[in-house]
Design an enzyme around this catalytic site. Structure first.
Site, PDB file in Angstrom:
ATOM      1  N   LYS A  85       0.842  -1.199   0.000  1.00 44.03           N
ATOM      2  CA  LYS A  85       0.000   0.000   0.000  1.00 44.03           C
ATOM      3  C   LYS A  85       0.874   1.244   0.000  1.00 44.03           C
ATOM      4  CE  LYS A  85       0.650   1.592   4.420  1.00 44.03           C
ATOM      5  NZ  LYS A  85       1.520   2.758   4.657  1.00 44.03           N
ATOM      6  N   ALA A  87      10.409  -2.644   5.865  1.00 50.02           N
ATOM      7  CA  ALA A  87      10.535  -1.457   6.734  1.00 50.02           C
ATOM      8  C   ALA A  87      10.538  -0.201   5.882  1.00 50.02           C
ATOM      9  CB  ALA A  87      11.807  -1.515   7.585  1.00 50.02           C
ATOM     10  N   ALA A  88       9.525  -0.092   5.019  1.00 50.04           N
ATOM     11  CA  ALA A  88       9.562   0.937   3.986  1.00 50.04           C
ATOM     12  C   ALA A  88       8.326   1.815   3.964  1.00 50.04           C
ATOM     13  CB  ALA A  88       9.725   0.261   2.629  1.00 50.04           C
ATOM     14  N   GLY A  89       7.384   1.592   4.880  1.00 56.42           N
ATOM     15  CA  GLY A  89       6.161   2.395   4.852  1.00 56.42           C
ATOM     16  C   GLY A  89       5.159   1.895   3.825  1.00 56.42           C
ATOM     17  N   GLY A 103       4.196  -4.026   4.014  1.00 57.17           N
ATOM     18  CA  GLY A 103       4.502  -5.376   3.536  1.00 57.17           C
ATOM     19  C   GLY A 103       4.223  -6.451   4.574  1.00 57.17           C
ATOM     20  N   GLY A 104       4.731  -6.262   5.781  1.00 52.69           N
ATOM     21  CA  GLY A 104       4.533  -7.254   6.848  1.00 52.69           C
ATOM     22  C   GLY A 104       3.069  -7.410   7.217  1.00 52.69           C
ATOM     23  N   SER A 105       2.352  -6.291   7.264  1.00 52.02           N
ATOM     24  CA  SER A 105       0.920  -6.332   7.597  1.00 52.02           C
ATOM     25  C   SER A 105       0.141  -7.049   6.504  1.00 52.02           C
ATOM     26  CB  SER A 105       0.354  -4.918   7.743  1.00 52.02           C
ATOM     27  OG  SER A 105       1.035  -4.224   8.758  1.00 52.02           O
ATOM     28  N   ASP A 119      -2.323  -1.818  10.604  1.00 55.08           N
ATOM     29  CA  ASP A 119      -2.546  -1.795   9.153  1.00 55.08           C
ATOM     30  C   ASP A 119      -3.164  -3.091   8.618  1.00 55.08           C
ATOM     31  OD1 ASP A 119      -1.702   0.759   8.520  1.00 55.08           O
ATOM     32  OD2 ASP A 119       0.379   0.170   8.129  1.00 55.08           O
TER      33      ASP A 119
END
Length: 298
Positions: free
Chosen positions: A14, A100-102, A105-107, A140
């Site tokens: 996103k 860790a890019a905003g 991805g993990g969410s 998120d």
């Protein structure tokens, strides 16, 4: 138990078309007002039932945790514990969304696991019920289950669908630095912000399907830039390069350091891609488009 034994899923990234922070709450969380948009950049997950007990996570990135510190592990454990699922599950995760890019991805990976296991084990949970569980993993995750264009309020879990982002080309660039979300929020002076993004104006532009109007409001579109831009000047350099190359608007996504630019011409976006590549401003660069399907079922 019926259901399938194996499932492949795409977890979409996103961007935030707008991100406002209203205040810091007593519990330390921040009250936000954001416009979220899914884009065509995705991780791939394969879920497979196993006879042996336990959750096994494998990823293509050596530095990612493969235990309960990984959100996909947390998501699987949440459903295994709640429903007392038999046997175990293995999760094969191929990461392409910058870490860790905003870009959530993990969410999004966690959302894919909730969605996939619900299907595989025939748990019968509705999208709403999956979203209620998702928020326990991260703010998120409910949005990543819903996908598309949405207004996110509360800590990010109160969601309202919005009209889709009009067709456009989105250039996404992540510089070779990691930014900790915690660092950004701890250093944000939420009560002293001089400018807030016009989230209502952005929603109005989406209603009118006015891409230029929306992009024109992106200049002060993310209050977290007040922390990241002074700390990491490369973020501003990438934004400037995109705007000079013809972006209608450019903004940092989430807590950064990823920057995206919105283009109404694919040619201009391609030229900007070249400029960023040659200038070595970013480590990962993607040319992508908005993804407007609702939910994993869509």
């Amino acid at each position: 138990m019926g259901g399938m034994d194996r499932m492949q899923l795409r977890a979409m990234a996103k961007i935030n078309l707008g991100l406002d922070v209203l205040r810091r709450r007593e519990d330390g969380y921040h009250e936000v007002r954001m416009i979220m948009q899914t884009v065509h950049i995705f991780d791939q997950l394969q879920l497979e039932k196993r006879r042996e007990e336990g959750i096994r996570v494998r990823t293509n990135l050596y530095y990612l945790p493969e235990n309960e510190n990984n959100l996909v592990f947390k998501a699987a454990k949440l459903l295994c514990d709640e429903f007392g699922l038999p046997g175990g599950i293995s999760i094969e995760l191929k990461k392409y969304i910058p870490v860790a890019a905003g870009m959530a991805g993990g969410s999004s990976d966690a959302a894919a696991v909730l969605f996939g296991m619900n299907r595989m084990y025939e748990l019968g949970l509705s999208v709403e019920e999956l979203m209620q569980r998702g928020v326990r993993i991260g703010a998120d995750v409910p949005y990543c289950i819903m996908r598309g264009t949405a207004l996110a309020e509360g800590i990010g879990e109160v969601l309202s669908p919005l009209p889709p982002l009009p067709p456009c080309t989105i250039l996404v660039a992540k510089p070779g630095i990691g930014v900790s979300t915690r660092f950004v929020f701890e250093n944000l002076k939420a009560d002293e912000l001089e400018r807030h993004p016009d989230i209502d104006g952005m929603m109005e532009a989406l209603k009118k399907q006015d891409l230029k109007g929306l992009a024109g409001l992106m200049e002060a579109g993310n209050v977290l830039e007040t922390v990241t831009v002074p700390a990491y000047p490369v973020i501003q350099r990438i934004k400037d390069a995109m705007l000079r190359a013809g972006a209608l608007g450019a903004l940092m996504s989430g807590s950064g350091p990823t920057v995206f630019g919105i283009f109404d011409s694919r040619q201009a976006a391609k030229r900007a891609y070249g400029v960023l590549k040659r200038g070595h401003l970013a480590k990962q660069i993607f040319l992508t488009t908005p993804y407007n399907n609702r939910s994993f079922g869509g």
